[in-house]
Design a protein around this motif. Structure first.
Motif, PDB file in Angstrom:
ATOM      1  N   UNK A   1       0.807  -1.232   0.000  1.00 34.86           N
ATOM      2  CA  UNK A   1       0.000   0.000   0.000  1.00 34.86           C
ATOM      3  C   UNK A   1       0.833   1.272   0.000  1.00 34.86           C
ATOM      4  N   UNK A   2       2.101   1.187   0.413  1.00 38.07           N
ATOM      5  CA  UNK A   2       2.945   2.375   0.452  1.00 38.07           C
ATOM      6  C   UNK A   2       3.686   2.604  -0.851  1.00 38.07           C
ATOM      7  N   UNK A   3       3.594   1.652  -1.778  1.00 38.55           N
ATOM      8  CA  UNK A   3       4.286   1.784  -3.053  1.00 38.55           C
ATOM      9  C   UNK A   3       3.450   2.623  -4.011  1.00 38.55           C
ATOM     10  N   UNK A   4       4.012   3.702  -4.498  1.00 38.54           N
ATOM     11  CA  UNK A   4       3.284   4.611  -5.391  1.00 38.54           C
ATOM     12  C   UNK A   4       3.714   4.468  -6.841  1.00 38.54           C
ATOM     13  N   UNK A   5       4.818   3.785  -7.100  1.00 38.26           N
ATOM     14  CA  UNK A   5       5.315   3.625  -8.463  1.00 38.26           C
ATOM     15  C   UNK A   5       4.839   2.311  -9.051  1.00 38.26           C
ATOM     16  N   UNK A   6       4.548   2.334 -10.334  1.00 37.10           N
ATOM     17  CA  UNK A   6       4.157   1.116 -11.026  1.00 37.10           C
ATOM     18  C   UNK A   6       2.862   0.546 -10.509  1.00 37.10           C
ATOM     19  N   UNK A   7       2.748  -0.785 -10.536  1.00 32.66           N
ATOM     20  CA  UNK A   7       1.511  -1.455 -10.130  1.00 32.66           C
ATOM     21  C   UNK A   7       1.363  -1.528  -8.624  1.00 32.66           C
ATOM     22  N   UNK A   8       2.464  -1.383  -7.889  1.00 34.19           N
ATOM     23  CA  UNK A   8       2.407  -1.503  -6.435  1.00 34.19           C
ATOM     24  C   UNK A   8       2.563  -2.920  -5.937  1.00 34.19           C
ATOM     25  N   UNK A   9       2.690  -3.899  -6.843  1.00 40.65           N
ATOM     26  CA  UNK A   9       2.867  -5.293  -6.435  1.00 40.65           C
ATOM     27  C   UNK A   9       4.356  -5.617  -6.310  1.00 40.65           C
ATOM     28  N   UNK A  10       4.669  -6.541  -5.425  1.00 41.74           N
ATOM     29  CA  UNK A  10       6.033  -7.051  -5.300  1.00 41.74           C
ATOM     30  C   UNK A  10       5.975  -8.564  -5.104  1.00 41.74           C
ATOM     31  N   UNK A  11       7.100  -9.213  -5.308  1.00 44.46           N
ATOM     32  CA  UNK A  11       7.199 -10.664  -5.155  1.00 44.46           C
ATOM     33  C   UNK A  11       7.809 -10.963  -3.799  1.00 44.46           C
ATOM     34  N   UNK A  12       7.082 -11.736  -2.996  1.00 46.99           N
ATOM     35  CA  UNK A  12       7.562 -12.107  -1.671  1.00 46.99           C
ATOM     36  C   UNK A  12       7.872 -13.598  -1.598  1.00 46.99           C
ATOM     37  N   UNK A  13       9.055 -13.922  -1.123  1.00 46.77           N
ATOM     38  CA  UNK A  13       9.438 -15.306  -0.855  1.00 46.77           C
ATOM     39  C   UNK A  13       9.515 -15.500   0.652  1.00 46.77           C
ATOM     40  N   UNK A  14       9.101 -16.672   1.109  1.00 46.43           N
ATOM     41  CA  UNK A  14       9.214 -16.987   2.533  1.00 46.43           C
ATOM     42  C   UNK A  14       9.841 -18.362   2.689  1.00 46.43           C
ATOM     43  N   UNK A  15      10.894 -18.398   3.470  1.00 46.13           N
ATOM     44  CA  UNK A  15      11.615 -19.634   3.764  1.00 46.13           C
ATOM     45  C   UNK A  15      11.164 -20.093   5.144  1.00 46.13           C
TER      46      UNK A  15
END
Length: 585
Positions: free
Chosen positions: A190-204
């Motif tokens: 929600x704090x990302x204002x550039x582009x689509x605002x989506x990111x890729x999250x990996x969890x180990x």
């Protein structure tokens, strides 16, 4: 430990510089079809899942899973939540896929649910995601041909937003059984204002059983490590003993949280770049070049070591490493060239171009230690040539109905991949990279599990070939080993515009590509021919031929899964499972 930059060392013995082409073979490939009782559980991307990352992670998902511990055993999940297993021993007597586990039917699908995903952790364990945020660790027992045991769930817990499982391993650490699972999510910031605002999250995620005696079945979460990046990784795998993580991606990933708490890292100090003066300066005209080389103080003419041929130049001083050495950009006339020492400070060389006219972009091929000095006239000429590429107007066209393209309006898939793609090994304890390989133009092609006790292999394009690399984290100085080559496969796959999946046999006897619909292409390694063949162009006898075969399925359903064993190809659609007999051993 500081990060170390490595390069992939090609085994030249595995390359064939004389490979010509694949010869199309019309030999029929026996194909057997199993009709499914229920459709495969396929994810249909929603309007909110519109980014390139959603398409790469979920739209191109391989719904068919190969069991690397048991040859010719494949699994998938159908729309009833059943995990179905098929073990093939005789192609002409194929049975129906057998149910080994059923996902809890009480789980109600939500708007953000994903496809169910499965990872065969070991010879007796598996990790399963129901696509709604629940992780199941299943004790399968031995999954051999005669095994009909139902799988037993020993851990089932919600771990947050829906995810897909990328990889999992099982190991014993300090007498405690641990299962390491790597999962992927595409999330909104929600704090990302550039582009689509989506990111890729990996969890180990690390799950282990209780250390006390008699508590074998009590498994619980032990560690949760989170990473964040901008692109879906091409390759993601855990080290067999859970000590490291390997990623190949176009954009970097960093660890951000440990057990839900942010990881605080010290601000990096600004890097001081040492400025070095050029060793030599050079100028050129259409006819000749002038090179001025700085000399150590007190050097006489007798100490100068000078060598010039039509294609090579070497300038040095006795007792010092060469100042200039290598192949010239183009040929010169040695007879019309000369050198002399100027003011006891520098050596000046005049080179006569063999072909007058073209300007050289560099003096010696690959040597960046010199500086080209251009005259005002040359600078003006270059400016004039490039003038048409620039404009002082914001809109340089008079046709306002067709404004120029704005690069900010391009989607990620419209851009050309840059050379920042890298292969990285993360250490578990430090949670930062310790080995980095810059992949550059080595395009990722596919992943294959050759040995279930080792990390999966990754296949990269190298020039026109496809090279298979086996990660060996137990050998830090030689972590990636070149183990196989598929001749010209990099060139071949680039022409397949409708390609969806790519894979190869675990023993590297063949590689295969499949399209979104119907067709599969098989590329076999060169094999001796029984008859005598001659290459008419080169006038020599041909001892080996590499064959290409094409199989077209009698189906209009999109291909959802694609896997290869040493003998068979498995192709999954929503209604059928096709078994192609590729090799007869």
């Amino acid at each position: 430990m500081a990060v170390s930059n490595y390069s992939l060392k090609v085994n030249r013995d595995l390359l064939d510089p004389h490979f010509e082409s694949y010869r199309l073979s019309l030999d029929a490939i026996p194909t057997y079809t199993i009709e499914l009782d229920a459709a495969v559980e396929e994810l249909k991307l929603k309007d909110s899942q519109y980014t390139l990352e959603h398409m790469q992670a979920f739209g191109m998902f391989n719904y068919l899973h190969l069991d690397p511990w048991y040859e010719d055993s494949v699994l998938f999940v159908d729309c009833k939540g059943r995990v179905l297993s098929l073990n093939v021993t005789l192609d002409t007597a194929l049975g129906k896929p057998r149910e080994v586990y059923r996902i809890d039917p009480d789980s109600s699908p939500s708007d953000g649910c994903l496809c169910a995903s499965l990872s065969l952790t070991s010879a007796t364990w598996a990790a399963l995601s129901n696509g709604m945020g629940h992780l199941h660790l299943l004790r399968t027992g031995k999954r051999g041909d005669s095994s009909h045991n139902k799988w037993e769930s020993l851990f089932s817990e919600s771990i947050g937003d829906p995810f897909v499982i990328l990889h999992s391993v099982s190991h014993v650490e300090g007498g405690v059984h641990c299962i390491e699972v790597l999962v992927l999510r595409v999330q909104k910031d929600p704090e990302e204002t550039k582009g689509s605002g989506f990111y890729v999250g990996l969890e180990w995620i690390t799950v282990s059983n209780a250390a006390e005696k008699g508590q074998e079945k009590s498994y619980s979460l032990r560690k949760r490590r989170s990473l964040r990046g901008r692109t879906v990784p091409h390759y993601a795998a855990l080290e067999p003993h859970g000590t490291g993580l390997m990623l190949a991606s176009e954009k970097p990933f960093t660890f951000t949280h440990m057990d839900g708490q942010p990881i605080e890292r010290p601000e990096p100090e600004p890097m001081e770049v040492e400025k070095t003066d050029p060793i030599y300066m050079w100028q050129q005209t259409a006819e000749d070049l002038t090179v001025c080389v700085r000399l150590p103080q007190g050097v006489t003419k007798d100490a100068v070591q000078f060598s010039l041929t039509a294609d090579n130049l070497s300038v040095g001083v006795q007792g010092f490493s060469p100042l200039i050495h290598g192949q010239l950009y183009a040929a010169v006339d040695p007879e019309s060239s000369a050198w002399f020492i100027k003011d006891n400070k520098s050596l000046e060389v005049t080179l006569q171009k063999h072909i007058e006219g073209p300007l050289w972009p560099e003096l010696v091929m690959g040597d960046r230690r010199g500086e080209l000095v251009m005259s005002d006239e040359q600078t003006a000429q270059i400016h004039e040539r490039l003038k048409h590429l620039t404009s002082e107007d914001l809109i340089a066209t008079s046709d306002l109905e067709k404004p120029p393209c704005n690069s900010q309006e391009l989607e990620d898939c419209d851009g050309f991949p840059d050379d920042s793609s890298s292969l990285v090994y993360f250490d578990r304890e430090m949670m930062k990279p310790t080995r980095v390989v810059n992949l550059g133009s080595h395009q990722y092609m596919f992943t294959v599990q050759s040995d279930p006790t080792q990390m999966p292999c990754l296949c990269l394009r190298h020039d026109v070939d496809a090279l298979v690399w086996q990660p060996r984290p137990e050998q830090p100085e030689h972590m990636w080993e070149h183990v196989a080559t598929f001749n010209a496969l990099g060139y071949v796959q680039a022409s397949k515009r409708d390609k969806k999946f790519a894979t190869c046999a675990p023993n590297f006897s063949y590689a295969s590509l499949c399209e979104c619909l119907r067709r599969a292409f098989i590329y076999r390694q060169p094999a001796p021919v029984e008859t005598v063949l001659f290459n008419r162009r080169q006038g020599r006898q041909v001892g080996q031929v590499a064959k290409q075969q094409v199989s077209s399925l009698d189906s209009d359903c999109p291909i959802l899964g694609f896997r290869a064993t040493n003998e068979r190809l498995y192709i999954l659609t929503s209604k059928n499972l096709h078994v192609l007999k590729v090799n007869n051993n």
